[in-house]
Design an enzyme around this catalytic site. Structure first.
Site, PDB file in Angstrom:
ATOM      1  N   ILE A   1      55.372  27.653  54.669  1.00 42.88           N
ATOM      2  CA  ILE A   1      54.140  27.334  53.950  1.00 42.88           C
ATOM      3  C   ILE A   1      54.365  26.286  52.672  1.00 42.88           C
ATOM      4  O   ILE A   1      55.315  26.830  51.712  1.00 42.88           O
ATOM      5  CB  ILE A   1      53.743  28.598  53.390  1.00 42.88           C
TER       6      ILE A   1
ATOM      7  N   ASP B   1      47.210  35.648  38.000  1.00 41.57           N
ATOM      8  CA  ASP B   1      46.362  36.864  38.430  1.00 41.57           C
ATOM      9  C   ASP B   1      44.812  36.269  38.284  1.00 41.57           C
ATOM     10  O   ASP B   1      44.019  36.564  37.546  1.00 41.57           O
ATOM     11  CB  ASP B   1      46.437  37.854  37.227  1.00 41.57           C
TER      12      ASP B   1
ATOM     13  N   GLU C   1      37.588  42.558  41.191  1.00 37.82           N
ATOM     14  CA  GLU C   1      38.780  43.508  41.060  1.00 37.82           C
ATOM     15  C   GLU C   1      39.323  43.858  39.724  1.00 37.82           C
ATOM     16  O   GLU C   1      39.591  45.098  39.223  1.00 37.82           O
ATOM     17  CB  GLU C   1      39.869  42.722  41.704  1.00 37.82           C
TER      18      GLU C   1
ATOM     19  N   ASP D   1      48.791  39.940  44.906  1.00 35.52           N
ATOM     20  CA  ASP D   1      48.016  39.954  43.742  1.00 35.52           C
ATOM     21  C   ASP D   1      49.397  39.762  42.682  1.00 35.52           C
ATOM     22  O   ASP D   1      50.238  40.432  42.540  1.00 35.52           O
ATOM     23  CB  ASP D   1      47.494  41.490  43.347  1.00 35.52           C
TER      24      ASP D   1
ATOM     25  N   HIS E   1      46.288  38.673  31.459  1.00 32.71           N
ATOM     26  CA  HIS E   1      45.049  38.726  31.198  1.00 32.71           C
ATOM     27  C   HIS E   1      44.653  38.027  29.690  1.00 32.71           C
ATOM     28  O   HIS E   1      44.116  38.634  29.072  1.00 32.71           O
ATOM     29  CB  HIS E   1      44.788  40.285  30.813  1.00 32.71           C
TER      30      HIS E   1
ATOM     31  N   ASP F   1      56.729  30.097  46.164  1.00 27.07           N
ATOM     32  CA  ASP F   1      57.275  29.550  47.411  1.00 27.07           C
ATOM     33  C   ASP F   1      57.688  30.570  48.216  1.00 27.07           C
ATOM     34  O   ASP F   1      57.378  30.885  49.416  1.00 27.07           O
ATOM     35  CB  ASP F   1      58.343  28.568  47.175  1.00 27.07           C
TER      36      ASP F   1
ATOM     37  N   ASP G   1      55.999  32.157  51.616  1.00 30.04           N
ATOM     38  CA  ASP G   1      56.615  32.423  52.963  1.00 30.04           C
ATOM     39  C   ASP G   1      56.820  33.702  53.494  1.00 30.04           C
ATOM     40  O   ASP G   1      56.647  33.992  54.857  1.00 30.04           O
ATOM     41  CB  ASP G   1      57.899  31.617  52.847  1.00 30.04           C
TER      42      ASP G   1
END
Length: 441
Positions: free
Chosen positions: A48, A141, A175, A204, A290, A305, A309
Site C-alpha cells: 500500500i 484520529d 464515533e 483507529d 483530541h 506505512d 500494509d
C-alpha cells in the site's frame, strides 16, 4: 477514537466457530525483512503506497480547513469528508450506500462500500470512523485509519481482486460522541445479516507521532493474522489496552461478530520499556490527541506505512484470496498528446475473439500523465458510441496524473469492436498525455 465511552470486552467462545474459514510494511531499517508471504494457495496483498495514504490525509486536512477547522458530526466538514471518500469509491467500481442518522439534533452519515463478487454469506469487513472532534481536523484520529481503509479499497480495485469471500468497507459517523454511527449500522442489520459477517477489522489512530504497535486482543484468528505480519517484518507488538472496546469494533463485538484491529496509541505515556522496544520518547503516543494540533503534521509516516500494509495483509488473508481472473487483456501503450484546453483526443483498443457482451465489471486501466488532473474529462466510448464517464472535470483537483482502474458495467455492449479512451483538457496552462489504456474482460 472515543476514550470517553467504555465497552467492557467479554470473552465469547462462540466467536471461534464464526471465524473466517481458511484464515490462518515496510520497516525503517536499511535492509527491511521481507513481508510475510500469503498462506498457501492465496494471493499476497500488494504494497500500500504510503504516499497515496498521505495524499488522502492531505485532502481531509483541506476539507477541515475549508469547513471551520474540523470534520465533526453534524458539521459541514464531516459531510464533505463522506462525499470525498464516496467519490473515490464510486470511480473505482464499488457499490456505495450512504445512510443517515440523527444524533443530538443533527444529521450524521455512515458510508458502506461493497466490492462486487465473493460469497455474500461470508463477508470480511474493514472499517474506521471518519469524524473528528470539534476542536481539530482529526488527521491521526481518525483520518489515519480512514485514509488507510480507503487506499486498501482502491488497491482491491486496481488489482481486480476476486476473493472467495465478499469484501465490504465502512466509514462511521459520530464515533467521537459514543460509537453512534457503527452502533446504528449494526442495529439495522437483521440477525441473519449479522451472521454473514465473518470478521470485522477496525483501524483507529494508526499513525500516532510517537507510535506503539498494538493489536486488539479479540478474535484469536484475526489477532494472530496481524501478529504474524508484524513478526514477519521484525516489529514487536503488544496487546491493545488503552482504548479497548472504545472504538467501533465494540459495536460489532457486542453483536457477536468476530473483531480485530490495530492502534498506535493516544494520550497514554509510552513507557521506558516501550521506548526500548519501538524507539521514540517517554511521552504521550499522540500529544495532539483530541486537540487542534492533530493536523497533517501529526503523523508518523513509518507507522502509517506499516499499519496500512498490515491492514491490507489481513484483508487479503482473511478473505480467502484466489487467483486473478483469466479474462483477456487488450492494451494500447502508444502515447497520445492531450492539447492544453483543446479538443478531445482518443486512444483505441480493438477487442476481438470475445464472445457475447462485455462484462458487468469491465476493468478500464487508465494511465494519464498530466500536471493538473482536475482539468481532465475522461470517458470510455464503446464500439456503438455509448459513452461512460470515468472522470468528470474538477477544477480544484490540482494533483498530478490519472493512474487508476475504473470498473464499468458494460454488460449491454457487444464486447468485440473498437473501444476508445477519450480525454479532453478543459482548462488552460497544464499539459499531459495518455500513457496507457487497457481493458480487462
Amino acid at each position: 477514537m472515543n476514550l470517553s465511552v467504555h465497552r467492557r470486552a467479554t470473552a465469547l467462545a462462540a466467536l471461534t466457530a464464526l471465524a473466517v474459514s481458511g484464515l490462518a510494511g515496510t520497516t525503517a531499517s536499511a535492509t527491511p525483512p521481507a513481508a510475510p508471504s500469503a498462506p498457501s494457495g492465496a494471493l499476497a496483498a500488494p504494497d500500500i503506497p504510503v504516499a497515496n495514504v498521505k495524499q488522502h490525509l492531505t485532502d481531509l486536512q483541506s476539507i477541515a480547513t475549508a469547513n471551520g477547522g474540523n470534520r465533526a458530526h453534524g458539521r459541514t466538514g464531516y459531510k464533505a469528508s463522506i462525499d470525498f471518500v464516496k467519490a473515490k469509491l464510486d470511480a473505482a467500481g464499488y457499490t456505495t450506500t450512504v445512510t443517515q442518522f440523527t444524533y443530538n439534533g443533527t444529521t450524521g452519515y455512515n458510508l458502506i462500500a461493497d466490492w462486487p463478487g465473493g460469497d455474500p454469506n461470508q463477508i470480511v469487513m474493514a472499517g474506521s470512523h471518519l469524524d473528528s472532534v470539534s476542536s481539530g481536523a482529526g488527521i491521526n484520529d481518525n483520518g489515519s485509519g480512514s485514509a488507510a481503509v480507503l487506499e486498501i479499497a482502491l488497491a482491491v480495485a486496481r488489482a481486480n481482486y476476486q476473493p472467495n469471500k465478499h469484501l465490504r468497507f465502512g466509514w462511521w459517523g459520530a464515533e467521537e460522541l459514543g460509537l453512534i454511527g457503527s452502533n446504528r449500522y449494526v442495529a439495522s442489520l437483521p440477525t441473519a445479516e449479522r451472521a454473514k459477517i465473518s470478521g470485522y477489522l477496525n483501524f483507529d489512530m494508526i499513525g500516532s507521532p510517537n507510535p506503539g504497535y498494538f493489536v486488539y486482543d479479540d478474535d484469536p484468528t484475526i489477532e494472530q493474522t496481524f501478529k504474524d505480519y508484524f513478526a514477519g517484518i521484525g516489529v514487536p507488538t503488544e496487546i491493545e489496552t488503552e482504548g479497548d472496546g472504545r472504538s467501533d469494533h465494540a459495536s460489532f463485538k457486542n453483536a457477536g461478530i468476530p473483531v480485530g484491529g490495530l492502534f498506535t496509541g493516544a494520550s497514554r505515556v509510552k513507557t521506558s520499556a516501550q521506548v526500548q522496544k519501538w524507539g521514540g520518547t517517554a511521552a504521550a503516543f499522540d500529544r495532539c490527541y483530541h486537540s487542534s494540533c492533530d493536523n497533517i503534521s501529526n503523523i508518523n509516516d513509518t507507522a502509517l506505512d506499516r499499519n496500512s500494509d498490515a491492514a491490507a495483509h489481513a484483508v487479503w488473508t482473511l478473505s480467502g484470496a484466489t487467483t486473478p481472473p483469466t479474462g483477456p487483456v487488450f492494451e494500447n501503450a502508444a502515447d497520445v498528446s492531450i492539447p492544453d484546453n483543446g479538443a478531445a483526443v482518443t486512444s483505441t483498443v480493438t477487442v476481438s475473439g470475445v464472445a457475447g457482451n462485455a462484462p458487468a465489471t469491465l476493468k478500464v486501466g487508465v494511465d494519464i500523465i498530466h500536471t493538473w488532473r482536475g482539468d481532465l474529462v475522461v470517458d470510455l466510448v464503446a464500439p456503438d458510441g455509448s459513452v461512460y464517464n470515468l472522470k468528470p472535470f474538477s477544477s480544484g483537483d490540482s494533483a498530478d496524473n490519472v493512474q487508476t482502474t475504473y470498473t464499468v458495467n458494460a454488460s449491454t455492449e457487444v464486447a468485440n469492436g473498437a473501444w476508445k479512451l477519450r480525454v479532453q483538457d478543459k482548462a488552460a496552462q497544464d499539459t499531459g498525455y495518455i500513457n496507457n489504456f487497457k481493458l480487462t474482460f
